[in-house]
Design a protein around this motif. Structure first.
Motif, PDB file in Angstrom:
ATOM      1  N   ARG A 290       0.822  -1.219   0.000  1.00 56.33           N
ATOM      2  CA  ARG A 290       0.000   0.000   0.000  1.00 56.33           C
ATOM      3  C   ARG A 290       0.851   1.262   0.000  1.00 56.33           C
ATOM      4  O   ARG A 290       0.663   2.136  -0.851  1.00 56.33           O
TER       5      ARG A 290
ATOM      6  N   SER B 261       2.632   1.705  -3.399  1.00 55.79           N
ATOM      7  CA  SER B 261       1.710   2.171  -4.446  1.00 55.79           C
ATOM      8  C   SER B 261       1.368   3.644  -4.270  1.00 55.79           C
ATOM      9  O   SER B 261       1.381   4.412  -5.237  1.00 55.79           O
ATOM     10  N   LEU B 262       1.066   4.034  -3.042  1.00 60.52           N
ATOM     11  CA  LEU B 262       0.690   5.431  -2.794  1.00 60.52           C
ATOM     12  C   LEU B 262       1.869   6.378  -2.980  1.00 60.52           C
ATOM     13  O   LEU B 262       1.696   7.502  -3.450  1.00 60.52           O
ATOM     14  N   THR B 263       3.070   5.921  -2.642  1.00 61.98           N
ATOM     15  CA  THR B 263       4.257   6.758  -2.834  1.00 61.98           C
ATOM     16  C   THR B 263       4.534   6.970  -4.318  1.00 61.98           C
ATOM     17  O   THR B 263       4.811   8.091  -4.754  1.00 61.98           O
TER      18      THR B 263
ATOM     19  N   ALA C  99       2.326   6.733  -6.729  1.00 63.77           N
ATOM     20  CA  ALA C  99       1.235   7.573  -7.239  1.00 63.77           C
ATOM     21  C   ALA C  99       1.459   9.037  -6.857  1.00 63.77           C
ATOM     22  O   ALA C  99       1.239   9.938  -7.663  1.00 63.77           O
ATOM     23  N   GLY C 100       1.912   9.271  -5.639  1.00 61.61           N
ATOM     24  CA  GLY C 100       2.200  10.637  -5.200  1.00 61.61           C
ATOM     25  C   GLY C 100       3.341  11.262  -5.981  1.00 61.61           C
ATOM     26  O   GLY C 100       3.313  12.448  -6.311  1.00 61.61           O
TER      27      GLY C 100
ATOM     28  N   SER D  68      -1.145   8.080 -12.100  1.00 58.91           N
ATOM     29  CA  SER D  68      -1.194   8.210 -10.639  1.00 58.91           C
ATOM     30  C   SER D  68      -2.501   7.649 -10.076  1.00 58.91           C
ATOM     31  O   SER D  68      -2.496   6.994  -9.032  1.00 58.91           O
TER      32      SER D  68
ATOM     33  N   ALA E 162      -2.785   4.261  -7.540  1.00 57.01           N
ATOM     34  CA  ALA E 162      -3.350   4.424  -6.201  1.00 57.01           C
ATOM     35  C   ALA E 162      -4.651   3.650  -6.005  1.00 57.01           C
ATOM     36  O   ALA E 162      -5.081   3.461  -4.868  1.00 57.01           O
TER      37      ALA E 162
ATOM     38  N   ALA F   5      -4.631   0.568  -3.457  1.00 54.66           N
ATOM     39  CA  ALA F   5      -4.386   0.968  -2.071  1.00 54.66           C
ATOM     40  C   ALA F   5      -5.584   1.705  -1.492  1.00 54.66           C
ATOM     41  O   ALA F   5      -5.952   1.508  -0.333  1.00 54.66           O
ATOM     42  N   VAL F   6      -6.213   2.522  -2.300  1.00 56.01           N
ATOM     43  CA  VAL F   6      -7.395   3.253  -1.836  1.00 56.01           C
ATOM     44  C   VAL F   6      -8.556   2.296  -1.608  1.00 56.01           C
ATOM     45  O   VAL F   6      -9.325   2.449  -0.668  1.00 56.01           O
TER      46      VAL F   6
ATOM     47  N   HIS G 125      -3.963  -6.048  -4.469  1.00 55.92           N
ATOM     48  CA  HIS G 125      -4.433  -5.574  -3.170  1.00 55.92           C
ATOM     49  C   HIS G 125      -5.735  -6.263  -2.750  1.00 55.92           C
ATOM     50  O   HIS G 125      -5.897  -6.631  -1.584  1.00 55.92           O
TER      51      HIS G 125
END
Length: 163
Positions: free
Chosen positions: A13, A16-18, A20-21, A59, A63, A66-67, A146
Motif C-alpha cells: 500500500r 503504491s501510494l508513494t 502515485a504521489g 497516478s 493508487a 491501495a485506496v 491488493h
C-alpha cells in the motif's frame, strides 16, 4: 496467514501510494512548466498537456488498489450494515470476487489493447502509445493484488476511521 497478509498490504500500500504521489508531483511540475511557458514565455510546448494527462491517469491507476483496501473510494455501505451477519458476509464475498474478477479482466483487456496500439505514436511526445497505456494494466493488476491480499473481509468505512 493473517500476519503475512497484513505485512504484504503494509508494504504494498505505501509503495503504491508513494509512486502515485510521485507521479502526481511530477504532473504538477509539468503543468506549472506549461503554464509558465504559455503565459510568461510566450508559448508552451505541445507535449506538456499530453504528458500531464498521462501522468494523472498513471497516478490514479497506481493508487486505486491501495485506496480500495483503505475503504477510501466512494461507496455506500448501508446494505452491509442492515443485513444479518451471515448475509453480510456473503455480500462481502460477492463484492470481493466481483472486484477481483473485474480487476483481472481489466488487466488482461487493457494489456492487450496497450500492446495492439504499439505501432502508433503520441502526437505531442512522439513515443509509442503503448508506453502511457501500460499504466492501465499495471493499475488493474495492483488493484487485483491488493484485493487478493485483503480478502473477502468487510471494507473499512468513514465511521470506523473516525472512531
Amino acid at each position: 496467514m493473517t500476519s503475512l497478509r497484513s505485512r504484504v498490504l503494509a508494504v504494498s500500500r505505501p509503495v503504491s501510494l508513494t509512486l502515485a504521489g510521485a507521479l502526481l508531483l511530477l504532473d504538477l511540475a509539468v503543468i506549472l512548466y506549461g503554464v509558465f511557458m504559455r503565459y510568461l514565455a510566450g508559448g508552451a510546448p505541445i507535449w506538456t498537456d499530453e504528458l500531464a494527462r498521462f501522468l494523472i491517469i498513471g497516478s490514479v491507476m497506481l493508487a486505486a488498489g491501495a485506496v480500495w483496501v483503505e475503504g477510501g473510494h466512494m461507496r455506500v455501505a448501508l446494505i452491509e450494515r442492515l443485513l444479518p451477519r451471515p448475509l453480510s458476509r456473503l455480500l462481502n464475498l460477492y463484492q470481493w470476487l466481483l472486484t477481483l474478477a473485474l480487476a483481472v479482466a481489466g488487466t488482461l483487456v487493457s494489456y492487450r489493447y496497450a500492446q495492439s496500439v504499439g505501432m502508433f505514436t503520441t502526437s505531442g511526445l512522439g513515443i509509442s502509445r503503448s508506453v502511457p497505456l501500460m499504466s492501465l494494466p499495471v493499475g488493474f493488476a495492483l488493484l487485483a493484488w491488493h484485493a487478493l491480499w485483503y480478502g473477502p473481509a468487510p471494507l473499512r468505512t468513514v465511521e470506523e476511521d473516525a472512531a
